[in-house]
Design a protein around this motif. Structure first.
Motif, PDB file in Angstrom:
ATOM      1  N   UNK A 113       0.824  -1.220   0.000  1.00  0.00           N
ATOM      2  CA  UNK A 113       0.000   0.000   0.000  1.00  0.00           C
ATOM      3  C   UNK A 113       0.845   1.252   0.000  1.00  0.00           C
ATOM      4  N   UNK A 114       1.756   1.336   0.948  1.00  0.00           N
ATOM      5  CA  UNK A 114       2.522   2.565   1.117  1.00  0.00           C
ATOM      6  C   UNK A 114       3.474   2.787  -0.054  1.00  0.00           C
ATOM      7  N   UNK A 115       4.151   1.724  -0.505  1.00  0.00           N
ATOM      8  CA  UNK A 115       5.054   1.866  -1.640  1.00  0.00           C
ATOM      9  C   UNK A 115       4.294   2.300  -2.892  1.00  0.00           C
ATOM     10  N   UNK A 116       3.125   1.714  -3.110  1.00  0.00           N
ATOM     11  CA  UNK A 116       2.326   2.067  -4.281  1.00  0.00           C
ATOM     12  C   UNK A 116       1.808   3.487  -4.177  1.00  0.00           C
ATOM     13  N   UNK A 117       1.402   3.871  -2.980  1.00  0.00           N
ATOM     14  CA  UNK A 117       0.963   5.256  -2.765  1.00  0.00           C
ATOM     15  C   UNK A 117       2.075   6.234  -3.098  1.00  0.00           C
ATOM     16  N   UNK A 118       3.300   5.912  -2.692  1.00  0.00           N
ATOM     17  CA  UNK A 118       4.423   6.799  -2.973  1.00  0.00           C
ATOM     18  C   UNK A 118       4.798   6.797  -4.449  1.00  0.00           C
ATOM     19  N   UNK A 119       4.699   5.644  -5.122  1.00  0.00           N
ATOM     20  CA  UNK A 119       4.904   5.617  -6.568  1.00  0.00           C
ATOM     21  C   UNK A 119       3.913   6.538  -7.265  1.00  0.00           C
ATOM     22  N   UNK A 120       2.640   6.417  -6.878  1.00  0.00           N
ATOM     23  CA  UNK A 120       1.602   7.214  -7.522  1.00  0.00           C
ATOM     24  C   UNK A 120       1.804   8.699  -7.240  1.00  0.00           C
ATOM     25  N   UNK A 121       2.193   9.022  -6.013  1.00  0.00           N
ATOM     26  CA  UNK A 121       2.504  10.416  -5.696  1.00  0.00           C
ATOM     27  C   UNK A 121       3.634  10.930  -6.594  1.00  0.00           C
ATOM     28  N   UNK A 122       4.675  10.105  -6.774  1.00  0.00           N
ATOM     29  CA  UNK A 122       5.844  10.522  -7.546  1.00  0.00           C
ATOM     30  C   UNK A 122       5.490  10.863  -8.985  1.00  0.00           C
ATOM     31  N   UNK A 123       4.553  10.117  -9.576  1.00  0.00           N
ATOM     32  CA  UNK A 123       4.218  10.391 -10.976  1.00  0.00           C
ATOM     33  C   UNK A 123       3.166  11.492 -11.099  1.00  0.00           C
TER      34      UNK A 123
END
Length: 477
Positions: A113-123
């Motif tokens: 969850x958290x890693x994916x949330x941060x990936x999505x934030x980054x893009x």
């Protein structure tokens, strides 16, 4: 500077009474990290937040959200008085959601969850003003706090939603009212509170309950409980977009782990995507394709997102890879550390072991000469009645069998340690703290070392001890 909340707006949202006019630039629940101009929310947890109101105001808080004026606070202090502080925080979250025109994504899943949330934030932050949850703020206070912190002029928001018991996700989704809801995966986590993996899937599917009209569910097609998620999407009458190796929408064609990089080949209809992550991991690759699906569903540019996602790196404790230089005077005197000490269950451990098994130790440095692949593993918690068998069963994992040495900490990890062949057994100790003084003997220059366990196992203590063997530099530099 435009205020995040004025006293009038906050009073109107919560039904509370402001003792005076004030403007808040942020919202905080912790005096240790509070910033000048924040609204301090006096929640009750281990301690009552009202005990810290005076300290918050001394540190420059604009006001405090309270049920009463604490005795050590001046009579003319800036306060917003409400019947219940947590209820008022939820009300602020709902009001913040109501006043924004942002496109909102909500993410849940047993792993990632958290890693994916941060990936999505980054893009997304490359394509507009993006607001996202801090750390893993995903529970009954983390979600409303994240929403309450959201500026009204936000373009995109990414909200992480978690659970540990049945019935927790629906109200958080209904408060968030996402345009897109994503489920990364369903795995054996929190089984102590659920009868089966299917029960976890049913709860995770509830992230769709709050979807806006015309909303989209982005779902993992590869997991064994995918049909449960898809059936719930049909029940909610929302559009589904599937991602994964078996998906018809965003199809993962190939994942190659090469050193420190993961190269991904995916397709969306007739469009092919070839992109990379600056970190190794098949699990990261799968979620990255899901991120592109979410970005597209939000109306962002998935092609730009596929280019920008290479700039993302996992945060500490969630698979971050770094080099620990043990002797700067000698070329190559270093080891690689994979810090995955924040969380663990069988699915995430399998993914981390694949990364470790694919890594390349360095020979002819250090005391031992031959570089090794080493795992330092703490207990996987909240797995229910089968927890001992799940730990023991990891011994047959093909990637674990490629490792040179395995150190274990905790009563549950003893079951894995006892199932290992003698040549793979390192130390076993009752607590991770007992490994800390052994750090110089656990690892050596040339090694690649994975440290993983549930947060409660406290294997992060071992991460810190290994870092102190030298000085670190990030692999992403």
């Amino acid at each position: 500077m435009t205020a995040l909340w004025t006293s009038a707006e906050a009073a109107d949202a919560t039904g509370g009474q402001a003792t005076q006019d004030w403007d808040a630039q942020g919202v905080s629940i912790d005096t240790r990290t509070i910033a000048q101009g924040d609204l301090f929310v006096a929640l009750k947890d281990v301690r009552d937040g009202h005990e810290f109101v005076a300290q918050a105001l001394e540190k420059g808080a604009a006001a405090a959200l309270v049920t009463h004026r604490p005795d050590d606070v001046d009579e003319d202090a800036p306060l917003l008085i409400v019947p219940d502080v947590l209820d008022a925080l939820w009300a602020l979250g709902r009001a913040a959601r109501a006043r924004t025109g942002a496109k909102i994504a909500a993410i849940t899943g047993s792993v990632g969850k958290t890693s994916t949330k941060e990936m999505l934030r980054a893009v997304l932050e490359k394509q507009g003003k993006c607001h996202a949850a801090e750390a893993s703020y995903n529970n009954h206070w983390g979600v409303p706090l994240t929403l309450a912190r959201m500026p009204s002029d936000t373009d995109y928001a990414v909200i992480e939603i978690g659970m540990s018991n049945p019935g927790e996700i629906t109200p958080l989704s209904q408060m968030t009212r996402p345009h897109v809801a994503m489920v990364t995966t369903v795995a054996a986590a929190h089984l102590a509170s659920f009868d089966s993996l299917a029960g976890i899937a049913v709860e995770k599917a509830c992230i769709m309950d709050g979807l806006e009209p015309g909303g989209i569910a982005v779902l993992n097609s590869d997991i064994e409980t995918s049909q449960i998620l898809q059936d719930h999407a049909v029940k909610c009458r929302v559009k589904q977009i599937l991602f994964g190796e078996t998906a018809a929408d965003w199809a993962v064609k190939d994942v190659r782990i090469t050193g420190d990089v993961t190269v991904i080949n995916a397709s969306r209809g007739s469009e092919d995507y070839l992109f990379k992550l600056s970190v190794p991991g098949r699990h990261f690759a799968m979620n990255a394709v899901g991120v592109l699906a979410v970005a597209e569903a939000l109306g962002a540019d998935p092609v730009a997102a596929s280019l920008d996602i290479a700039g993302w790196a996992p945060p500490a404790g969630r698979g971050a890879r770094e080099v620990i230089v043990t002797d700067a005077a000698k070329d190559g005197e270093s080891l690689e550390l994979l810090d995955d000490a924040f969380n663990a269950n069988p699915t995430s451990l399998i993914a981390s072991l694949e990364v470790l098994a694919a890594s390349s130790p360095t020979d002819n440095v250090g005391r031992i000469i031959k570089g090794r692949r080493i795992a330092i593993l703490g207990d996987m918690l909240e797995l229910g009645d089968a927890e001992e068998a799940m730990h023991r069963g990891m011994a047959v994992n093909a990637d674990l069998q490629k490792l040179d040495l395995i150190h274990c900490a905790g009563p549950l990890m003893r079951h894995l340690w006892e199932a290992l062949p003698e040549e793979q057994r390192g130390y076993w100790v009752q607590t991770a703290a007992e490994l800390v003084p052994q750090a110089p003997r656990l690892v050596d220059a040339g090694d690649v070392v994975l440290v993983k366990g549930s947060k409660g196992s406290k294997v992060s203590l071992v991460v810190d001890a290994i870092r102190k063997l030298g000085h670190r530099r990030s692999q992403q530099q």
